[in-house]
Motif scaffolding. Structure first.
Motif, PDB file in Angstrom:
ATOM      1  N   ARG A   7       4.005  -8.118  -9.847  1.00 44.70           N
ATOM      2  CA  ARG A   7       2.906  -7.316 -10.372  1.00 44.70           C
ATOM      3  C   ARG A   7       3.472  -6.084 -11.059  1.00 44.70           C
ATOM      4  N   PRO A   8       2.647  -5.424 -11.887  1.00 47.61           N
ATOM      5  CA  PRO A   8       3.108  -4.167 -12.486  1.00 47.61           C
ATOM      6  C   PRO A   8       3.382  -3.121 -11.402  1.00 47.61           C
ATOM      7  N   ALA A   9       4.408  -2.343 -11.611  1.00 47.41           N
ATOM      8  CA  ALA A   9       4.692  -1.237 -10.694  1.00 47.41           C
ATOM      9  C   ALA A   9       3.598  -0.189 -10.825  1.00 47.41           C
ATOM     10  N   ARG A  10       3.433   0.581  -9.769  1.00 46.65           N
ATOM     11  CA  ARG A  10       2.448   1.661  -9.733  1.00 46.65           C
ATOM     12  C   ARG A  10       3.149   2.934  -9.254  1.00 46.65           C
ATOM     13  N   ALA A  11       2.554   4.051  -9.549  1.00 46.33           N
ATOM     14  CA  ALA A  11       3.107   5.328  -9.086  1.00 46.33           C
ATOM     15  C   ALA A  11       3.233   5.341  -7.567  1.00 46.33           C
ATOM     16  N   ALA A  12       2.316   4.678  -6.884  1.00 45.62           N
ATOM     17  CA  ALA A  12       2.345   4.638  -5.420  1.00 45.62           C
ATOM     18  C   ALA A  12       3.537   3.855  -4.874  1.00 45.62           C
ATOM     19  N   ASP A  13       4.251   3.134  -5.725  1.00 44.51           N
ATOM     20  CA  ASP A  13       5.434   2.374  -5.297  1.00 44.51           C
ATOM     21  C   ASP A  13       6.694   3.231  -5.233  1.00 44.51           C
ATOM     22  N   ALA A  14       6.605   4.489  -5.588  1.00 42.51           N
ATOM     23  CA  ALA A  14       7.788   5.342  -5.724  1.00 42.51           C
ATOM     24  C   ALA A  14       8.687   5.323  -4.494  1.00 42.51           C
ATOM     25  N   GLU A  15       8.131   5.439  -3.311  1.00 43.08           N
ATOM     26  CA  GLU A  15       8.973   5.511  -2.103  1.00 43.08           C
ATOM     27  C   GLU A  15       9.736   4.219  -1.855  1.00 43.08           C
ATOM     28  N   ALA A  16       9.152   3.082  -2.210  1.00 41.41           N
ATOM     29  CA  ALA A  16       9.844   1.798  -2.050  1.00 41.41           C
ATOM     30  C   ALA A  16      10.827   1.550  -3.195  1.00 41.41           C
ATOM     31  N   LEU A  17      10.502   2.040  -4.389  1.00 44.77           N
ATOM     32  CA  LEU A  17      11.371   1.830  -5.544  1.00 44.77           C
ATOM     33  C   LEU A  17      12.615   2.708  -5.515  1.00 44.77           C
ATOM     34  N   TRP A  18      12.489   3.930  -5.024  1.00 41.49           N
ATOM     35  CA  TRP A  18      13.619   4.862  -5.065  1.00 41.49           C
ATOM     36  C   TRP A  18      14.876   4.300  -4.413  1.00 41.49           C
ATOM     37  N   PRO A  19      14.839   3.757  -3.186  1.00 39.42           N
ATOM     38  CA  PRO A  19      16.089   3.251  -2.612  1.00 39.42           C
ATOM     39  C   PRO A  19      16.674   2.081  -3.414  1.00 39.42           C
ATOM     40  N   LEU A  49       8.283  -2.728 -19.569  1.00 47.24           N
ATOM     41  CA  LEU A  49       7.800  -3.445 -18.395  1.00 47.24           C
ATOM     42  C   LEU A  49       8.530  -2.906 -17.170  1.00 47.24           C
ATOM     43  N   LEU A  50       7.780  -2.427 -16.220  1.00 44.22           N
ATOM     44  CA  LEU A  50       8.321  -2.088 -14.909  1.00 44.22           C
ATOM     45  C   LEU A  50       7.511  -2.906 -13.924  1.00 44.22           C
ATOM     46  N   ALA A  51       8.117  -3.952 -13.407  1.00 44.03           N
ATOM     47  CA  ALA A  51       7.435  -4.888 -12.518  1.00 44.03           C
ATOM     48  C   ALA A  51       8.114  -4.874 -11.162  1.00 44.03           C
ATOM     49  N   VAL A  52       7.338  -5.168 -10.135  1.00 44.46           N
ATOM     50  CA  VAL A  52       7.875  -5.289  -8.780  1.00 44.46           C
ATOM     51  C   VAL A  52       7.544  -6.669  -8.242  1.00 44.46           C
ATOM     52  N   VAL A  53       8.362  -7.116  -7.311  1.00 48.02           N
ATOM     53  CA  VAL A  53       8.116  -8.376  -6.625  1.00 48.02           C
ATOM     54  C   VAL A  53       7.870  -8.056  -5.157  1.00 48.02           C
ATOM     55  N   THR A  54       6.860  -8.712  -4.603  1.00 46.44           N
ATOM     56  CA  THR A  54       6.500  -8.479  -3.209  1.00 46.44           C
ATOM     57  C   THR A  54       6.591  -9.790  -2.442  1.00 46.44           C
ATOM     58  N   GLY A  55       6.643  -9.673  -1.139  1.00 47.92           N
ATOM     59  CA  GLY A  55       6.701 -10.858  -0.295  1.00 47.92           C
ATOM     60  C   GLY A  55       5.319 -11.263   0.176  1.00 47.92           C
ATOM     61  N   PRO A  56       5.245 -12.342   0.941  1.00 53.91           N
ATOM     62  CA  PRO A  56       3.937 -12.845   1.383  1.00 53.91           C
ATOM     63  C   PRO A  56       3.244 -11.960   2.414  1.00 53.91           C
ATOM     64  N   ALA A  57       4.012 -11.159   3.144  1.00 53.68           N
ATOM     65  CA  ALA A  57       3.426 -10.394   4.237  1.00 53.68           C
ATOM     66  C   ALA A  57       2.997  -8.983   3.852  1.00 53.68           C
ATOM     67  N   SER A  58       3.404  -8.524   2.659  1.00 53.03           N
ATOM     68  CA  SER A  58       3.134  -7.129   2.311  1.00 53.03           C
ATOM     69  C   SER A  58       3.109  -6.962   0.802  1.00 53.03           C
ATOM     70  N   ASP A  59       2.423  -5.914   0.345  1.00 47.44           N
ATOM     71  CA  ASP A  59       2.400  -5.570  -1.068  1.00 47.44           C
ATOM     72  C   ASP A  59       3.533  -4.609  -1.419  1.00 47.44           C
ATOM     73  N   ALA A  60       4.384  -4.287  -0.458  1.00 45.52           N
ATOM     74  CA  ALA A  60       5.489  -3.363  -0.699  1.00 45.52           C
ATOM     75  C   ALA A  60       6.565  -4.035  -1.552  1.00 45.52           C
ATOM     76  N   PRO A  61       7.100  -3.337  -2.552  1.00 43.40           N
ATOM     77  CA  PRO A  61       8.130  -3.917  -3.407  1.00 43.40           C
ATOM     78  C   PRO A  61       9.406  -4.264  -2.635  1.00 43.40           C
ATOM     79  N   LEU A  62       9.898  -5.485  -2.894  1.00 38.77           N
ATOM     80  CA  LEU A  62      11.186  -5.934  -2.363  1.00 38.77           C
ATOM     81  C   LEU A  62      12.235  -5.961  -3.468  1.00 38.77           C
ATOM     82  N   GLY A  63      11.783  -5.740  -4.695  1.00 36.43           N
ATOM     83  CA  GLY A  63      12.663  -5.722  -5.849  1.00 36.43           C
ATOM     84  C   GLY A  63      11.892  -5.246  -7.061  1.00 36.43           C
TER      85      GLY A  63
END
Length: 152
Positions: A7-19, A49-63
């Motif tokens: 999905r498209p990245a969002r500003a709210a993804d910052a904490e997961a994206l930073w590491p 394009l700034l996209a994130v990939v999430t897993g089945p259990a969470s909307d948190a970015p894994l990549g």
């Protein structure tokens, strides 16, 4: 295993994206303040394009994947340059990177890009399994500004 969600990245993804962004770099030392300034600028661009990939259990970015489309002479039109692709090392080998690249290819195709290109020193085998081929040697020169804007 369920398919990864891109999905498209969002500003709210910052904490997961930073590491992920911090650990992606091997030749630069990313600064959090620069990341915080850059994230909203990237999210606002139509050619990026700034996209994130999430897993089945969470909307948190894994990549994530960062790419842009720009016009060129050599391709008789625009090309897509993938600047960064990073998947959390504990989640690699599950198709997350491939899902990000497939998403980028669809995005680039929709924008009329002739091809997708990228530079990689460490993940060549991954890209080859996706059908990419080596094309050129990548060169760069770090500028004195180090990425900071300087007045003309």
């Amino acid at each position: 295993m369920p398919s990864p969600t891109v999905r498209p990245a969002r500003a709210a993804d910052a904490e997961a994206l930073w590491p992920l962004a911090r650990d992606f770099a091997t030749s630069f030392r990313p600064r959090r303040d620069a990341f915080d300034d850059t994230l909203p600028a990237l999210l606002a661009r139509d050619d990026t394009l700034l996209a994130v990939v999430t897993g089945p259990a969470s909307d948190a970015p894994l990549g994530y994947l960062l790419a842009s489309v720009h016009p060129t002479f050599l391709a008789n039109g625009p090309v897509c340059w993938v600047e960064e692709v990073m998947v959390d090392p504990t989640h690699r080998g599950r198709g997350l990177g491939a899902a990000l690249m497939a998403h980028a290819e669809r995005w680039a195709t929709a924008r009329g890009a002739a091809y997708v290109s990228l530079a990689s020193r460490r993940a060549g085998c991954f890209y080859e399994t996706l059908g990419y081929e080596a094309s050129a040697t990548f060169y760069r020169r770090t500028l004195p500004s180090g990425g900071r804007s300087v007045a003309p």
